[in-house]
Design a protein around this motif. Structure first.
Motif, mmCIF file in Angstrom:
data_model
loop_
_atom_site.group_PDB
_atom_site.id
_atom_site.type_symbol
_atom_site.label_atom_id
_atom_site.label_comp_id
_atom_site.label_asym_id
_atom_site.label_seq_id
_atom_site.Cartn_x
_atom_site.Cartn_y
_atom_site.Cartn_z
ATOM 1 N N ILE A 147 57.875 -16.350 14.787
ATOM 2 C CA ILE A 147 57.657 -15.524 13.603
ATOM 3 C C ILE A 147 58.344 -14.187 13.832
ATOM 4 N N LYS A 153 56.088 -19.952 6.995
ATOM 5 C CA LYS A 153 56.766 -19.826 8.283
ATOM 6 C C LYS A 153 55.862 -20.303 9.418
ATOM 7 N N SER A 177 65.912 -18.728 8.348
ATOM 8 C CA SER A 177 64.616 -18.495 7.716
ATOM 9 C C SER A 177 63.493 -19.319 8.323
ATOM 10 N N PHE A 178 63.804 -20.514 8.825
ATOM 11 C CA PHE A 178 62.772 -21.392 9.371
ATOM 12 C C PHE A 178 63.166 -21.869 10.766
ATOM 13 N N GLY A 228 60.201 -13.905 2.116
ATOM 14 C CA GLY A 228 59.727 -15.185 2.615
ATOM 15 C C GLY A 228 58.211 -15.207 2.666
ATOM 16 N N TRP A 287 59.991 -12.828 7.902
ATOM 17 C CA TRP A 287 59.197 -13.536 8.893
ATOM 18 C C TRP A 287 59.928 -14.693 9.557
ATOM 19 N N GLY A 288 61.212 -14.852 9.270
ATOM 20 C CA GLY A 288 62.007 -15.873 9.949
ATOM 21 C C GLY A 288 62.632 -15.292 11.209
#
Length: 362
Positions: A78, A95, A129-130, A90, A159-160
């Motif tokens: 994170i 996440k 992002s992930f 996001g 938060w990615g």
């Protein structure tokens, strides 16, 4: 005597026999849960993803990181709410949901359902992002013994993997050097607007370019969005050689991969069978649309919450489930009629027929 039964009793006996027939049929033909054919690979992928998160957390702790409330499971996957390489807003819950190691098992399962088998070649597009889903995809490819070809973008949503010194290409290189993930053909892009870094500030663009250089992966360069689309396809084709690409995995909302609105909305979350798009290509389509038009299945990993709910994975779990937990490791298999059921059904049918014949002869 049985043959002296009235029509009323004959009707009752017939109804009882039919009810018994239905009950026996329902019991003997009910589906049962059995291990999925790719169960071993699913379990291996989930274990690899768990080790990867542990390695990332260990590396971040060495740099002075301490997990906060945004990362209650201390995965290290994170990032920050915002940074100079943050592209869009996001969802923090999504996440965290994507850090479940059993997502790697789900990807194995979906690729298996797409017809992918060991030795096949699969192309993938990773957004920063992930990072959890990126790891899950690489772990799945490793467990299935696939030839995975990856294009990773630096930019990331909130938060990615949006820390300028710890982008997704940094994490990918870290896990390869730690021998957790296999080294696969990888190129990087800047991400952001049109996958060309548009929308970054001067500091953000400089940070993204520095991350690309630091990773050691080749940076794909283009002067326009259409050129970037073609550059990415050329990389996949060259890396695949003479091997056909059997599936395409999209993680996140990279514009060159998923396209731009409204074209991006035409690709559903989860597994999309190849050939589902009809007609001529439309404006705003990305690499995923091209693969679908070529008949290649596309696994779209973006709406994490919906995917989790669809396949029985927990949303935002604390603590994270252990590898092997969840119904995704099983599949429903119908059971053939047992001999006892066959004999009982035959007996009931014979009794009804015999009584009916006797009653008719009276």
């Amino acid at each position: 005597m049985l043959i002296q039964l009235s029509k009323r009793y004959l009707a009752v006996l017939t109804a009882a026999a039919l009810l018994a027939y239905v009950l026996v049929w329902a019991y003997t033909c009910r589906p049962v849960r059995r291990p999925h054919p790719a169960h071993a690979a699913m379990l291996e992928a989930a274990g690899t993803m768990k080790r990867a998160a542990q390695q990332v957390a260990l590396e971040r702790r060495r740099s002075g990181w301490r997990p906060g409330p945004e990362d209650p499971n201390a995965t290290g996957l994170i990032g920050a709410e915002t940074s100079v390489i943050t592209t869009t807003l996001g969802n923090l819950s999504a996440k965290r949901t994507a850090t479940n190691p059993n997502f790697a098992a789900l990807i194995v399962r979906l690729l298996w359902e797409a017809g992918v088998r060991p030795g096949d070649t699969v192309a993938a597009s990773f957004s920063g992002s992930f990072p959890g889903l990126n790891i899950a995809t690489m772990a799945a490819g490793q467990a299935l013994r696939l030839r995975l070809i990856v294009i990773s973008s630096v930019g990331a949503s909130s938060w990615g993997a949006n820390l300028p010194t710890l982008t997704w290409p940094d994490l990918e290189r870290l896990l390869i050097r730690a021998h957790v993930l296999a080294d696969v053909p990888t190129a990087v892009t800047l991400g952001g607007g049109e996958d060309l870094g548009h929308g970054f500030s001067a500091a953000g663009l400089a940070a993204a370019q520095a991350a690309a250089r630091r990773s050691g992966f080749p940076l794909l360069k283009a002067n326009s969005w259409p050129e970037q689309l073609q550059t990415r396809l050329d990389f996949y084709t060259h890396a695949a050689g003479r091997q056909p690409i059997k599936a395409y995995v999209n993680v996140g909302g990279n514009a060159a991969s998923l396209g731009v609105y409204p074209a991006s909305e035409r690709i559903a979350g989860g597994l999309n069978p190849g050939g589902v798009l009809l007609g001529l290509p439309k404006a705003g389509e990305g690499n995923a649309h091209t693969f679908l038009r070529r008949g290649v299945p596309v696994l779209n990993l973006l709406d994490v919450r919906s995917l989790a709910l669809r396949y029985g994975l927990p949303v935002d779990p604390v603590p994270l489930p252990e590898p092997g937990q969840g119904g995704i490791y099983e599949r429903a298999v119908p059971v053939a009629l047992r001999w006892a059921g066959v004999l009982l059904l035959s007996f009931l049918t014979g009794v009804v027929a015999w009584v009916g014949a006797k009653e008719a002869a009276r």
